[in-house]
Design a protein around this motif. Structure first.
Motif, mmCIF file in Angstrom:
data_model
loop_
_atom_site.group_PDB
_atom_site.id
_atom_site.type_symbol
_atom_site.label_atom_id
_atom_site.label_comp_id
_atom_site.label_asym_id
_atom_site.label_seq_id
_atom_site.Cartn_x
_atom_site.Cartn_y
_atom_site.Cartn_z
ATOM 1 N N ALA A 324 0.848 -1.188 0.000
ATOM 2 C CA ALA A 324 0.000 0.000 0.000
ATOM 3 C C ALA A 324 0.883 1.237 0.000
ATOM 4 C CB ALA A 324 -0.930 -0.004 1.202
ATOM 5 N N VAL A 325 0.231 2.374 -0.201
ATOM 6 C CA VAL A 325 0.964 3.634 -0.164
ATOM 7 C C VAL A 325 1.237 4.038 1.270
ATOM 8 C CG1 VAL A 325 0.879 6.071 -0.787
ATOM 9 C CG2 VAL A 325 -0.021 4.349 -2.375
ATOM 10 N N ASP A 326 0.257 3.816 2.151
ATOM 11 C CA ASP A 326 0.399 4.162 3.564
ATOM 12 C C ASP A 326 0.364 2.894 4.414
ATOM 13 O OD1 ASP A 326 0.434 6.926 2.942
ATOM 14 O OD2 ASP A 326 -1.770 6.912 2.825
ATOM 15 N N ASN A 327 0.839 3.033 5.641
ATOM 16 C CA ASN A 327 0.868 1.873 6.539
ATOM 17 C C ASN A 327 -0.522 1.422 6.945
ATOM 18 O OD1 ASN A 327 3.634 1.860 6.434
ATOM 19 N ND2 ASN A 327 3.928 2.915 8.417
ATOM 20 N N LYS A 328 -1.466 2.339 6.920
ATOM 21 C CA LYS A 328 -2.828 1.989 7.299
ATOM 22 C C LYS A 328 -3.799 2.486 6.241
ATOM 23 C CE LYS A 328 -2.093 0.101 11.370
ATOM 24 N NZ LYS A 328 -2.447 -1.313 11.661
ATOM 25 N N GLY A 329 -4.735 1.610 5.860
ATOM 26 C CA GLY A 329 -5.795 1.988 4.936
ATOM 27 C C GLY A 329 -5.303 2.252 3.531
ATOM 28 N N GLY A 330 -6.248 2.735 2.730
ATOM 29 C CA GLY A 330 -5.950 3.043 1.332
ATOM 30 C C GLY A 330 -5.997 1.801 0.447
ATOM 31 N N ASP A 331 -5.766 2.037 -0.797
ATOM 32 C CA ASP A 331 -5.747 0.937 -1.761
ATOM 33 C C ASP A 331 -4.527 0.060 -1.531
ATOM 34 O OD1 ASP A 331 -8.054 1.958 -2.918
ATOM 35 O OD2 ASP A 331 -6.939 3.155 -4.394
ATOM 36 N N VAL A 332 -4.703 -1.199 -1.795
ATOM 37 C CA VAL A 332 -3.617 -2.155 -1.619
ATOM 38 C C VAL A 332 -3.470 -3.004 -2.873
ATOM 39 C CG1 VAL A 332 -3.933 -2.246 0.885
ATOM 40 C CG2 VAL A 332 -5.118 -3.902 -0.597
ATOM 41 N N VAL A 333 -2.291 -3.573 -3.024
ATOM 42 C CA VAL A 333 -1.983 -4.528 -4.094
ATOM 43 C C VAL A 333 -1.399 -5.762 -3.425
ATOM 44 C CG1 VAL A 333 -0.590 -5.016 -6.123
ATOM 45 C CG2 VAL A 333 -1.579 -2.740 -5.811
#
Length: 744
Positions: A324-333
């Motif tokens: 992910a872009v951030d450690n918590k939440g957001g879009d993930v791959v």
């Protein structure tokens, strides 16, 4: 050497080949259009002592020295193993092969050494060493044109067992006073070999080498290969740390059915230079518990014995990395790896091992600066990095079993109107397939086709004008020189054709004459193809009218004599008058019966062109006394010939005859006057007239039995010497009668 016409004919093919090469060049290296991405072919070999990894073949130096390397976007030079790297080995050749080949910088004529410097990367992971730096020639497996003055480092340490192809665009500074040597990627971009400083890469997977897929690594410079991954819309910006800029957030897995291997989310650096993954100690403990791993303090590796290896292979667990872009939440791959991706074999001398041993590629990190996902991660992941826009994308590797490519261009940052025009690396709708032709290539092809059509039209016009000019030239030559066929095929023209023989013929003052048309009965039932009114196929010509002219002796058949259908020939249109001299034939076998026969030819068969009645021909035409050969102005001039009684014609007689033939004088001298004039001129008595019926043959040949048992004699044999015309006939009959009286 080919003629100009042959060269003109080859011009369209050459132009077509040039157009094709231009189009290919425009598609491959961007000449005349935006450069296209370049796919670097893998070496199709598995190298390494810390696992089996797919490598790339490159050529360094002059002459070229082949070596195999791995890819690193952490390094910004090309590294190669030098001979010192195998000096301590028991088998130098085996060591050189295991290390991907040796680069002997002293054997390269283009090597420009700069000195011994530190390698300066991965020092945070304990990698350290020096290398001999310099500039040299570099080529990537023939896919990229030769690039000179690239920075190359020769090393001998074992930490980097194979060479490294550095694709980071940072320059190399050898001192604080220099501006830095440009990197290989920068040189490629500056020389317009690639559209931008970007690339797409996946490491390949040895465990998928089962002939059902393409397991080798993939590297695309200036873009990425869309067929190698499952696209997603997630992109990352570069991190602030210049030495650790390709960083992602690795989140803990919140799935209720999965074992959480990472207690807390961390930021990890993505780097294919190293083979393993470096995770926090807490995470390593979870791995140890979950897989039964045992840490070896001597080698600092998780070694796996044969028993554990069989259990893990049988279990075939998979590990998912949630990026992910951030450690918590957001879009993930999610990037999922099978256990086979971690089933590696370490070989001597890696980490001072003496034997080949299974090991699990997990390393204990001592701090955040060591959190790294290495080459083992990119067996199932595809990364695309754009250094100009400072963005990158990570996607799941796709295994479709096809070797087809679909290269997508990442444009240069200067070609984008604003930040929103960035194509979004990995986005499913932002790419343009490299299988299509760019606008520049299409324009080049169109221009080439138009030029080809123009050339063909010009060539056709040129050929047409050349043929027309040649036809005019031939017509002019025929008009000036003529040929033998002109006389044979064109009897009705007023200007006779002349032959091409190198014989000078004086120009005739008066036109000659042609033989008059002869009836079928007179010619013995055969028609002469050269006489007006009788064509070669036996049909009559449209007109029998002939203009008096003198055919050229050198033009062919006109004056060739012989037995051509027993055709009688008269040198004038009207024929000789009574009382004039007659032509004698040099062929004693000729039996003309009232007209002069032509000079015989020396060949066999009718139509043989052997003798020409011409002033220059070999015919023995002479006067009665045989003392002189006359040269006449034209073939129609009449030579002085013998009379029947052996007396020659006087000058007055000859002039009277010419006045009749050429000037139309209607009162020629009578035979008696001719005889009298001849007698006056020569001082002899005029010969007495002899009746032709009185002249008989002395021998018995040709005699028959007539009335009264008397022998009949053939009196016609001597009439070949009589004059033409009625007067001549009566005179000949009188002479025959007088001759017959002599023999009674």
């Amino acid at each position: 050497m080919p003629s100009l016409l042959d060269q003109m004919r080859l011009l369209p093919a050459a132009l077509l080949a040039l157009t094709f090469s231009y189009a290919v060049a425009a598609q491959n290296d961007g000449s005349g259009s935006t450069p296209r991405p370049i796919a670097i072919p893998p070496s199709q070999q598995w190298d390494g002592i810390d696992g089996s990894w797919s490598s790339f073949a490159i050529q360094v130096g002059t002459p070229r020295q082949d070596i195999r390397t791995f890819v690193s976007w952490n390094a910004y030079q090309t590294w190669a193993v030098i001979p010192e790297g195998c000096e301590a080995a028991d088998d130098y050749d085996a060591c050189a092969q295991a290390r991907g080949g040796i680069f002997n910088q002293t054997a390269s004529r283009s090597w420009d050494e700069q000195g011994l410097y530190e390698l300066r990367i991965l020092q945070n992971l304990g990698y350290d060493g020096n290398g001999y730096y310099g500039f040299d020639v570099l080529e990537l497996g023939g896919a990229v044109p030769i690039v000179r003055n690239t920075t190359v480092a020769g090393f001998a340490l074992d930490d980097f067992y194979l060479g490294v192809l550095g694709i980071n665009p940072k320059p190399t500074n050898f001192s604080e006073d220099t501006t830095g040597a440009p990197s290989y990627m920068t040189l490629l971009k500056d020389q317009e070999h690639i559209p931008s400083i970007s690339f797409g890469y996946t490491a390949g997977a040895h465990y998928r080498d089962d002939n059902t897929s393409n397991p080798y690594c993939s590297l695309t410079l200036g873009g990425y290969d869309k067929t190698k991954f499952f696209a997603n819309d997630l992109t990352w910006n570069f991190a602030a740390d210049n030495s650790r800029d390709i960083v992602v957030a690795l989140q803990d897995d919140s799935s209720p059915v999965a074992t959480e291997l990472l207690p807390n989310a961390i930021s990890v650096y993505l780097d294919a230079t190293v083979p393993q993954i470096w995770l926090p100690l807490e995470s390593c403990y979870v791995f140890e518990y979950e897989f039964g791993l045992v840490y070896d303090n001597a080698t600092e590796l998780y070694l796996v014995n044969n028993t554990l290896h069989r259990q893990l292979v049988s279990r075939n667990a998979s590990i998912t990395f949630q990026l992910a872009v951030d450690n918590k939440g957001g879009d993930v791959v999610n990037i999922e790896l099978p256990y086979a991706a971690f089933d590696l074999t370490a070989k001597s001398p890696y980490q001072e091992l003496s034997d080949d041993t299974y090991y699990f590629p997990l390393r204990r990190a001592s701090g955040e600066s060591q959190y790294t996902l290495g080459r083992v991660f990119f067996q199932e992941a595809y990364i695309a990095i754009d250094y100009e826009s400072q963005k990158f994308n990570v996607s799941q590797r796709a295994w479709d079993g096809s070797s087809d490519q679909n290269l997508v261009t990442i444009p240069a940052y200067s070609m984008r109107s604003d930040e929103s025009s960035y194509p979004g690396v990995g986005s499913p709708d932002d790419s343009s397939s490299s299988s299509g032709l760019s606008g520049g290539v299409i324009a080049g092809i169109v221009i080439g086709v138009i030029a080809l059509v123009v050339i063909l039209v010009l060539l056709a016009i040129w050929l047409r004008r050349r043929r027309s000019k040649a036809a005019k030239q031939r017509a002019l030559e025929n008009e000036k020189l003529g040929s033998a066929s002109d006389t044979a095929s064109d009897h009705d023209t007023s200007s006779p054709g002349r032959g091409t023989e190198s014989v000078v013929i004086p120009k005739a003052e008066l036109p000659g004459s042609e033989p008059p048309a002869q009836s079928e009965s007179e010619s013995g039932g055969e028609q002469n193809p050269f006489v007006s009114g009788a064509l070669s196929d036996g049909s009559s010509s449209p007109s029998d009218t002939r203009s008096p002219r003198t055919p050229n002796a050198l033009s062919g058949h006109t004056f060739v004599s012989g037995r051509w259908n027993n055709e009688a020939y008269s040198p004038s249109t009207d024929g000789p008058e009574e009382g004039t001299g007659t032509h004698s034939s040099t062929d004693s076998s000729s039996r003309g019966t009232g007209t002069a026969s032509r000079v015989s030819h020396y060949g066999t068969g009718t139509g043989t062109l052997a003798s020409l009645v011409s002033p220059l021909s070999p015919v023995d035409s002479h006067e009665a006394d045989g003392k002189e050969r006359h040269v006449f102005e034209m073939a129609g001039d009449m030579p002085t010939v013998k009379e029947k009684d052996g007396h020659e014609m006087s000058e007055k007689e000859a002039m009277a005859h010419r006045e009749k033939v050429y000037n139309g004088v209607e009162n020629p001298p009578s035979p008696s006057e001719v005889a009298a004039m001849s007698h006056e001129a020569t001082g002899r008595e005029a010969p007495s007239k002899v009746d032709a019926g009185d002249v008989v043959r002395a021998s018995g040949a040709g005699l028959g039995t007539g009335e009264g048992g008397k022998e009949e004699r053939d009196f016609g044999l001597h009439r070949q010497f009589s004059f033409e015309g009625e007067a001549g006939r009566r005179e000949a009959e009188a002479e025959a009668e007088r001759t017959e009286e002599l023999y009674k």
